[in-house]
Design a protein around this motif. Structure first.
Motif, PDB file in Angstrom:
ATOM      1  N   LEU A  48     -10.132   4.562   1.498  1.00 19.61           N
ATOM      2  CA  LEU A  48      -9.176   3.581   1.991  1.00 19.61           C
ATOM      3  C   LEU A  48      -9.892   2.455   2.726  1.00 19.61           C
ATOM      4  O   LEU A  48      -9.525   1.287   2.576  1.00 19.61           O
ATOM      5  CB  LEU A  48      -8.153   4.259   2.905  1.00 19.61           C
ATOM      6  N   VAL A  84      -1.916  -1.214  -3.972  1.00 21.76           N
ATOM      7  CA  VAL A  84      -2.936  -0.176  -3.807  1.00 21.76           C
ATOM      8  C   VAL A  84      -2.234   1.166  -3.669  1.00 21.76           C
ATOM      9  O   VAL A  84      -1.262   1.303  -2.912  1.00 21.76           O
ATOM     10  CB  VAL A  84      -3.819  -0.437  -2.555  1.00 21.76           C
ATOM     11  N   ILE A 128       0.860  -1.179   0.000  1.00 19.51           N
ATOM     12  CA  ILE A 128       0.000   0.000   0.000  1.00 19.51           C
ATOM     13  C   ILE A 128       0.894   1.226   0.000  1.00 19.51           C
ATOM     14  O   ILE A 128       1.700   1.419   0.915  1.00 19.51           O
ATOM     15  CB  ILE A 128      -0.929   0.021   1.236  1.00 19.51           C
ATOM     16  N   TYR A 176      -6.928   3.758  -5.175  1.00 24.49           N
ATOM     17  CA  TYR A 176      -7.911   2.958  -4.456  1.00 24.49           C
ATOM     18  C   TYR A 176      -8.507   1.827  -5.307  1.00 24.49           C
ATOM     19  O   TYR A 176      -9.615   1.362  -5.040  1.00 24.49           O
ATOM     20  CB  TYR A 176      -9.030   3.853  -3.890  1.00 24.49           C
TER      21      TYR A 176
END
Length: 209
Positions: free
Chosen positions: A199, A181, A152, A170
Protein backbone atom coordinates in the motif's frame (compact mmCIF):
# COMPACT_ATOMS: atom_id res chain seq x y z
CA UNK A 1 -127.34 4.71 -92.38
CA UNK A 2 -124.66 6.76 -90.72
CA UNK A 3 -123.21 5.65 -87.47
CA UNK A 4 -122.11 7.88 -84.75
CA UNK A 5 -118.45 7.72 -83.80
CA UNK A 6 -119.33 6.44 -80.35
CA UNK A 7 -121.89 3.93 -81.64
CA UNK A 8 -120.26 0.60 -81.10
CA UNK A 9 -123.23 -1.62 -81.89
CA UNK A 10 -121.49 -2.85 -85.03
CA UNK A 11 -118.63 -4.47 -83.12
CA UNK A 12 -120.43 -7.80 -82.43
CA UNK A 13 -120.61 -8.33 -86.21
CA UNK A 14 -116.79 -8.56 -86.43
CA UNK A 15 -115.65 -9.77 -83.02
CA UNK A 16 -116.93 -12.97 -81.50
CA UNK A 17 -114.84 -12.85 -78.31
CA UNK A 18 -116.02 -10.92 -75.26
CA UNK A 19 -114.90 -7.31 -75.29
CA UNK A 20 -114.36 -5.25 -72.18
CA UNK A 21 -114.19 -1.50 -72.21
CA UNK A 22 -112.48 0.65 -69.65
CA UNK A 23 -112.61 4.31 -68.98
CA UNK A 24 -109.49 6.12 -70.11
CA UNK A 25 -107.15 7.25 -67.33
CA UNK A 26 -104.32 9.68 -67.32
CA UNK A 27 -100.92 8.00 -67.73
CA UNK A 28 -99.12 7.26 -64.44
CA UNK A 29 -95.56 8.54 -64.34
CA UNK A 30 -94.61 7.15 -60.92
CA UNK A 31 -95.36 4.02 -58.94
CA UNK A 32 -95.41 6.07 -55.77
CA UNK A 33 -98.63 6.36 -53.89
CA UNK A 34 -100.70 9.51 -54.15
CA UNK A 35 -99.92 10.27 -50.55
CA UNK A 36 -96.15 10.63 -51.34
CA UNK A 37 -94.95 14.19 -51.26
CA UNK A 38 -93.60 15.84 -54.36
CA UNK A 39 -89.95 17.02 -54.60
CA UNK A 40 -91.12 20.58 -54.19
CA UNK A 41 -92.91 19.72 -51.00
CA UNK A 42 -89.77 17.97 -49.66
CA UNK A 43 -87.65 20.99 -50.37
CA UNK A 44 -90.15 23.20 -48.57
CA UNK A 45 -90.44 20.88 -45.58
CA UNK A 46 -87.10 19.19 -44.74
CA UNK A 47 -88.77 17.38 -41.83
CA UNK A 48 -90.58 15.18 -44.36
CA UNK A 49 -87.33 13.89 -45.82
CA UNK A 50 -86.69 10.25 -45.09
CA UNK A 51 -83.64 9.76 -42.82
CA UNK A 52 -81.61 6.56 -42.92
CA UNK A 53 -79.93 5.73 -39.58
CA UNK A 54 -76.16 5.49 -39.80
CA UNK A 55 -74.71 2.09 -39.10
CA UNK A 56 -71.72 1.97 -36.70
CA UNK A 57 -68.51 0.82 -38.31
CA UNK A 58 -67.63 -2.73 -37.37
CA UNK A 59 -64.81 -5.16 -38.08
CA UNK A 60 -65.20 -8.63 -39.54
CA UNK A 61 -66.49 -9.98 -36.24
CA UNK A 62 -69.23 -7.40 -35.97
CA UNK A 63 -67.51 -5.61 -33.09
CA UNK A 64 -67.56 -1.86 -33.25
CA UNK A 65 -64.09 -0.33 -33.38
CA UNK A 66 -63.20 2.16 -30.63
CA UNK A 67 -63.15 5.74 -31.69
CA UNK A 68 -59.68 7.13 -32.35
CA UNK A 69 -58.66 10.71 -31.56
CA UNK A 70 -58.62 12.90 -34.62
CA UNK A 71 -55.41 14.72 -35.52
CA UNK A 72 -54.94 17.43 -38.06
CA UNK A 73 -53.21 16.48 -41.29
CA UNK A 74 -49.45 16.40 -40.80
CA UNK A 75 -49.73 16.85 -37.02
CA UNK A 76 -47.70 14.22 -35.10
CA UNK A 77 -49.48 12.15 -32.50
CA UNK A 78 -48.95 13.63 -29.05
CA UNK A 79 -47.19 11.37 -26.56
CA UNK A 80 -46.99 11.66 -22.82
CA UNK A 81 -43.51 12.74 -21.68
CA UNK A 82 -41.42 10.03 -20.04
CA UNK A 83 -41.03 10.42 -16.28
CA UNK A 84 -37.74 11.94 -15.20
CA UNK A 85 -35.27 9.39 -13.78
CA UNK A 86 -34.98 9.37 -10.01
CA UNK A 87 -31.37 10.03 -8.90
CA UNK A 88 -29.87 7.34 -6.62
CA UNK A 89 -29.68 8.02 -2.92
CA UNK A 90 -26.14 9.12 -1.96
CA UNK A 91 -24.23 6.84 0.37
CA UNK A 92 -23.40 8.31 3.78
CA UNK A 93 -19.70 8.82 4.52
CA UNK A 94 -17.28 10.05 7.17
CA UNK A 95 -14.97 12.98 6.44
CA UNK A 96 -15.27 16.16 4.36
CA UNK A 97 -14.10 14.80 0.98
CA UNK A 98 -12.29 18.08 0.28
CA UNK A 99 -9.83 16.33 -2.12
CA UNK A 100 -12.36 13.92 -3.69
CA UNK A 101 -10.77 10.73 -2.32
CA UNK A 102 -13.11 7.85 -1.49
CA UNK A 103 -12.05 5.07 0.88
CA UNK A 104 -14.41 2.13 0.30
CA UNK A 105 -14.95 -0.44 3.05
CA UNK A 106 -17.54 -3.18 3.60
CA UNK A 107 -17.15 -3.90 7.34
CA UNK A 108 -17.36 -1.66 10.39
CA UNK A 109 -13.92 -0.55 11.56
CA UNK A 110 -12.64 -0.84 15.10
CA UNK A 111 -10.46 1.75 16.79
CA UNK A 112 -7.18 -0.02 15.88
CA UNK A 113 -8.13 -0.09 12.19
CA UNK A 114 -9.16 3.57 12.21
CA UNK A 115 -5.85 4.53 13.83
CA UNK A 116 -3.97 2.51 11.21
CA UNK A 117 -5.89 4.23 8.41
CA UNK A 118 -5.03 7.67 9.83
CA UNK A 119 -1.32 6.78 9.93
CA UNK A 120 -1.41 5.49 6.35
CA UNK A 121 -3.07 8.67 5.08
CA UNK A 122 -0.81 10.92 7.18
CA UNK A 123 2.24 9.34 5.53
CA UNK A 124 1.21 11.09 2.27
CA UNK A 125 -0.17 14.26 3.93
CA UNK A 126 -3.83 13.26 3.69
CA UNK A 127 -6.18 14.03 6.61
CA UNK A 128 -9.71 13.03 7.51
CA UNK A 129 -11.03 16.25 5.97
CA UNK A 130 -9.60 15.28 2.57
CA UNK A 131 -11.34 11.92 2.23
CA UNK A 132 -14.78 10.28 2.36
CA UNK A 133 -14.81 6.85 4.02
CA UNK A 134 -18.00 5.03 3.06
CA UNK A 135 -19.53 1.60 3.58
CA UNK A 136 -20.31 0.20 0.11
CA UNK A 137 -22.23 -2.92 1.16
CA UNK A 138 -25.29 -3.31 -1.06
CA UNK A 139 -24.03 -0.83 -3.65
CA UNK A 140 -26.40 -0.81 -6.66
CA UNK A 141 -25.47 2.34 -8.55
CA UNK A 142 -21.96 3.87 -8.75
CA UNK A 143 -23.61 7.29 -9.00
CA UNK A 144 -24.50 6.98 -5.30
CA UNK A 145 -20.81 7.11 -4.36
CA UNK A 146 -19.38 10.41 -3.14
CA UNK A 147 -17.66 12.44 -5.90
CA UNK A 148 -14.09 11.20 -6.35
CA UNK A 149 -10.97 11.51 -8.46
CA UNK A 150 -9.36 8.62 -6.53
CA UNK A 151 -11.02 5.55 -5.05
CA UNK A 152 -9.13 3.12 -2.80
CA UNK A 153 -11.03 -0.05 -2.02
CA UNK A 154 -10.00 -1.91 1.11
CA UNK A 155 -10.83 -5.55 0.32
CA UNK A 156 -14.01 -4.81 -1.67
CA UNK A 157 -13.87 -6.38 -5.16
CA UNK A 158 -17.22 -5.11 -6.44
CA UNK A 159 -16.99 -4.31 -10.20
CA UNK A 160 -19.39 -1.39 -9.69
CA UNK A 161 -16.58 0.43 -7.86
CA UNK A 162 -14.20 0.17 -10.84
CA UNK A 163 -16.34 0.84 -13.94
CA UNK A 164 -17.03 -2.85 -14.46
CA UNK A 165 -13.56 -4.43 -14.17
CA UNK A 166 -11.78 -5.15 -10.90
CA UNK A 167 -8.11 -4.07 -11.10
CA UNK A 168 -5.09 -6.10 -10.05
CA UNK A 169 -4.36 -5.49 -6.34
CA UNK A 170 -2.03 -2.54 -5.74
CA UNK A 171 -1.98 -1.50 -9.40
CA UNK A 172 -3.40 1.89 -10.42
CA UNK A 173 -6.31 1.72 -12.84
CA UNK A 174 -7.26 4.92 -14.66
CA UNK A 175 -10.58 5.63 -16.36
CA UNK A 176 -10.87 9.12 -17.83
CA UNK A 177 -10.05 11.53 -14.97
CA UNK A 178 -10.43 8.93 -12.19
CA UNK A 179 -7.94 6.53 -10.57
CA UNK A 180 -8.70 3.28 -8.73
CA UNK A 181 -6.69 1.04 -6.39
CA UNK A 182 -7.64 -2.29 -4.85
CA UNK A 183 -5.89 -2.91 -1.49
CA UNK A 184 -6.21 -5.55 1.20
CA UNK A 185 -8.87 -5.18 3.88
CA UNK A 186 -8.07 -3.05 6.92
CA UNK A 187 -8.00 -6.17 9.11
CA UNK A 188 -5.34 -7.71 6.84
CA UNK A 189 -3.32 -4.48 6.68
CA UNK A 190 -3.32 -4.25 10.46
CA UNK A 191 -1.60 -7.63 10.86
CA UNK A 192 0.31 -8.09 7.57
CA UNK A 193 3.55 -6.09 7.16
CA UNK A 194 3.92 -7.01 3.44
CA UNK A 195 0.43 -5.66 2.75
CA UNK A 196 1.43 -2.38 4.45
CA UNK A 197 4.50 -2.12 2.20
CA UNK A 198 2.44 -2.76 -0.96
CA UNK A 199 0.00 0.00 0.00
CA UNK A 200 2.82 2.40 0.79
CA UNK A 201 4.40 1.85 -2.64
CA UNK A 202 1.21 2.62 -4.53
CA UNK A 203 0.46 5.67 -2.35
CA UNK A 204 3.89 7.12 -3.19
CA UNK A 205 3.02 6.88 -6.91
CA UNK A 206 -0.25 8.70 -6.30
CA UNK A 207 0.83 11.45 -3.90
CA UNK A 208 4.63 11.78 -3.78
CA UNK A 209 6.20 13.66 -6.67
Amino acid sequence: MSMKEDDLSYLPLFITEPVYLFDEEEPVTSVSSAAETTPGEVAENPAKRERVPEEPSADNNGVREPEQPAYAAGEPEKKEPAPAPVPPKPLPFQGKNEKSIVLAIDTPTNQDQRDLLKKIMASVNITGRDVAMTDVRGLQDPASLPPHRLLISFGVEDPLLFHGEVPVPYEIKKVDHQSFVLADSLSTLYSDISAKKNLWEVLKKLFVA
